[in-house]
Design a protein around this motif. Sequence first.
Motif, PDB file in Angstrom:
ATOM      1  N   SER A  21       0.834  -1.206   0.000  1.00  0.00           N
ATOM      2  CA  SER A  21       0.000   0.000   0.000  1.00  0.00           C
ATOM      3  C   SER A  21       0.865   1.251   0.000  1.00  0.00           C
ATOM      4  O   SER A  21       1.862   1.334   0.722  1.00  0.00           O
ATOM      5  CB  SER A  21      -0.906   0.032   1.236  1.00  0.00           C
ATOM      6  N   ALA A  22       0.470   2.243  -0.779  1.00  0.00           N
ATOM      7  CA  ALA A  22       1.179   3.529  -0.817  1.00  0.00           C
ATOM      8  C   ALA A  22       0.683   4.467   0.272  1.00  0.00           C
ATOM      9  O   ALA A  22       1.432   5.316   0.754  1.00  0.00           O
ATOM     10  CB  ALA A  22       0.996   4.191  -2.184  1.00  0.00           C
ATOM     11  N   GLY A  23      -0.581   4.332   0.659  1.00  0.00           N
ATOM     12  CA  GLY A  23      -1.163   5.264   1.612  1.00  0.00           C
ATOM     13  C   GLY A  23      -1.822   4.567   2.783  1.00  0.00           C
ATOM     14  O   GLY A  23      -2.078   3.365   2.750  1.00  0.00           O
ATOM     15  N   GLU A  57       6.423  15.741   2.171  1.00  0.00           N
ATOM     16  CA  GLU A  57       5.072  16.244   2.361  1.00  0.00           C
ATOM     17  C   GLU A  57       4.169  15.049   2.574  1.00  0.00           C
ATOM     18  O   GLU A  57       4.530  13.916   2.232  1.00  0.00           O
ATOM     19  CB  GLU A  57       4.592  17.022   1.126  1.00  0.00           C
ATOM     20  N   ALA A  58       3.002  15.275   3.124  1.00  0.00           N
ATOM     21  CA  ALA A  58       1.968  14.241   3.175  1.00  0.00           C
ATOM     22  C   ALA A  58       0.837  14.720   2.276  1.00  0.00           C
ATOM     23  O   ALA A  58       0.392  15.860   2.384  1.00  0.00           O
ATOM     24  CB  ALA A  58       1.480  14.018   4.603  1.00  0.00           C
ATOM     25  N   GLN A  59       0.407  13.857   1.377  1.00  0.00           N
ATOM     26  CA  GLN A  59      -0.673  14.185   0.455  1.00  0.00           C
ATOM     27  C   GLN A  59      -1.951  13.504   0.931  1.00  0.00           C
ATOM     28  O   GLN A  59      -1.961  12.299   1.192  1.00  0.00           O
ATOM     29  CB  GLN A  59      -0.341  13.705  -0.955  1.00  0.00           C
ATOM     30  N   VAL A  60      -3.019  14.280   1.055  1.00  0.00           N
ATOM     31  CA  VAL A  60      -4.320  13.749   1.460  1.00  0.00           C
ATOM     32  C   VAL A  60      -5.154  13.608   0.195  1.00  0.00           C
ATOM     33  O   VAL A  60      -5.376  14.583  -0.530  1.00  0.00           O
ATOM     34  CB  VAL A  60      -5.010  14.672   2.485  1.00  0.00           C
ATOM     35  N   ARG A  61      -5.597  12.384  -0.052  1.00  0.00           N
ATOM     36  CA  ARG A  61      -6.302  12.061  -1.289  1.00  0.00           C
ATOM     37  C   ARG A  61      -7.620  11.364  -1.005  1.00  0.00           C
ATOM     38  O   ARG A  61      -7.810  10.793   0.065  1.00  0.00           O
ATOM     39  CB  ARG A  61      -5.441  11.120  -2.141  1.00  0.00           C
ATOM     40  N   PRO A  62      -8.517  11.341  -1.995  1.00  0.00           N
ATOM     41  CA  PRO A  62      -9.785  10.631  -1.814  1.00  0.00           C
ATOM     42  C   PRO A  62      -9.578   9.123  -1.681  1.00  0.00           C
ATOM     43  O   PRO A  62      -8.577   8.582  -2.153  1.00  0.00           O
ATOM     44  CB  PRO A  62     -10.565  10.928  -3.098  1.00  0.00           C
ATOM     45  N   ARG A  63     -10.537   8.474  -1.076  1.00  0.00           N
ATOM     46  CA  ARG A  63     -10.595   7.014  -1.082  1.00  0.00           C
ATOM     47  C   ARG A  63     -11.455   6.623  -2.277  1.00  0.00           C
ATOM     48  O   ARG A  63     -12.567   7.127  -2.447  1.00  0.00           O
ATOM     49  CB  ARG A  63     -11.215   6.477   0.209  1.00  0.00           C
ATOM     50  N   GLY A  79      -4.553  17.299  -1.092  1.00  0.00           N
ATOM     51  CA  GLY A  79      -4.203  18.311  -0.097  1.00  0.00           C
ATOM     52  C   GLY A  79      -2.786  18.057   0.374  1.00  0.00           C
ATOM     53  O   GLY A  79      -2.369  16.908   0.505  1.00  0.00           O
ATOM     54  N   THR A  80      -2.040  19.109   0.602  1.00  0.00           N
ATOM     55  CA  THR A  80      -0.644  18.974   1.020  1.00  0.00           C
ATOM     56  C   THR A  80      -0.471  19.369   2.472  1.00  0.00           C
ATOM     57  O   THR A  80      -0.917  20.431   2.895  1.00  0.00           O
ATOM     58  CB  THR A  80       0.268  19.853   0.134  1.00  0.00           C
ATOM     59  N   ILE A  81       0.207  18.502   3.220  1.00  0.00           N
ATOM     60  CA  ILE A  81       0.628  18.813   4.580  1.00  0.00           C
ATOM     61  C   ILE A  81       2.129  19.047   4.509  1.00  0.00           C
ATOM     62  O   ILE A  81       2.888  18.142   4.149  1.00  0.00           O
ATOM     63  CB  ILE A  81       0.298  17.664   5.543  1.00  0.00           C
ATOM     64  N   ASP A  82       2.558  20.273   4.808  1.00  0.00           N
ATOM     65  CA  ASP A  82       3.971  20.633   4.743  1.00  0.00           C
ATOM     66  C   ASP A  82       4.728  20.127   5.961  1.00  0.00           C
ATOM     67  O   ASP A  82       4.149  19.894   7.030  1.00  0.00           O
ATOM     68  CB  ASP A  82       4.128  22.156   4.659  1.00  0.00           C
ATOM     69  N   VAL A 114       2.877   9.752   2.109  1.00  0.00           N
ATOM     70  CA  VAL A 114       4.063  10.547   2.392  1.00  0.00           C
ATOM     71  C   VAL A 114       4.961  10.493   1.157  1.00  0.00           C
ATOM     72  O   VAL A 114       5.241   9.413   0.625  1.00  0.00           O
ATOM     73  CB  VAL A 114       4.811  10.015   3.635  1.00  0.00           C
ATOM     74  N   ALA A 115       5.390  11.668   0.680  1.00  0.00           N
ATOM     75  CA  ALA A 115       6.185  11.732  -0.550  1.00  0.00           C
ATOM     76  C   ALA A 115       7.332  12.726  -0.406  1.00  0.00           C
ATOM     77  O   ALA A 115       7.184  13.778   0.213  1.00  0.00           O
ATOM     78  CB  ALA A 115       5.290  12.145  -1.725  1.00  0.00           C
TER      79      ALA A 115
END
Length: 143
Positions: A21-23, A57-63, A79-82, A114-115
């Motif tokens: 899993s990536a996320g 960064e952490a990217q918030v994406r849809p399920r 959405g980006t979490i810095d 997380v990327a």
Amino acid sequence: MKIQIVNKSKHPLPVYATELSAGVDLRANLDQPVTLEPLQRCLIPTGLYIALPQGYEAQVRPRSGLAIKKGITVLNSPGTIDADYRGEICVILINLSSEAFVVEDGERIAQMIVARHEQAEWESVEVLDETVRGAGGFGHTGV
């Protein structure tokens, strides 16, 4: 990679569902259910706080399941979490369906990835190098 996390929610820490899993899924942390009417958006708290390393960064994406089955998506996707943000992770959900949707406490509402990223050093120039595509815009490269 180790990432510091504070969990003020009523739920366990996020986990990867499978080995590849990536996320990780983010869960709603609510005192009471939230109803999203058609085309309504709402900020949903998770109760999670993280400290990312510099350069990440952490990217918030849809399920995908919520998107296809219920028409629920993340409005500012991704959405980006810095790395320097220390506030609560919240998710902006929007209901793109024609029916009301109830967000329950503990429901998996989004995924977080997380990327690594780079910061650009801008170099001001008068012209850009030429390419075959040039200034061709949306749809320019064909079907």
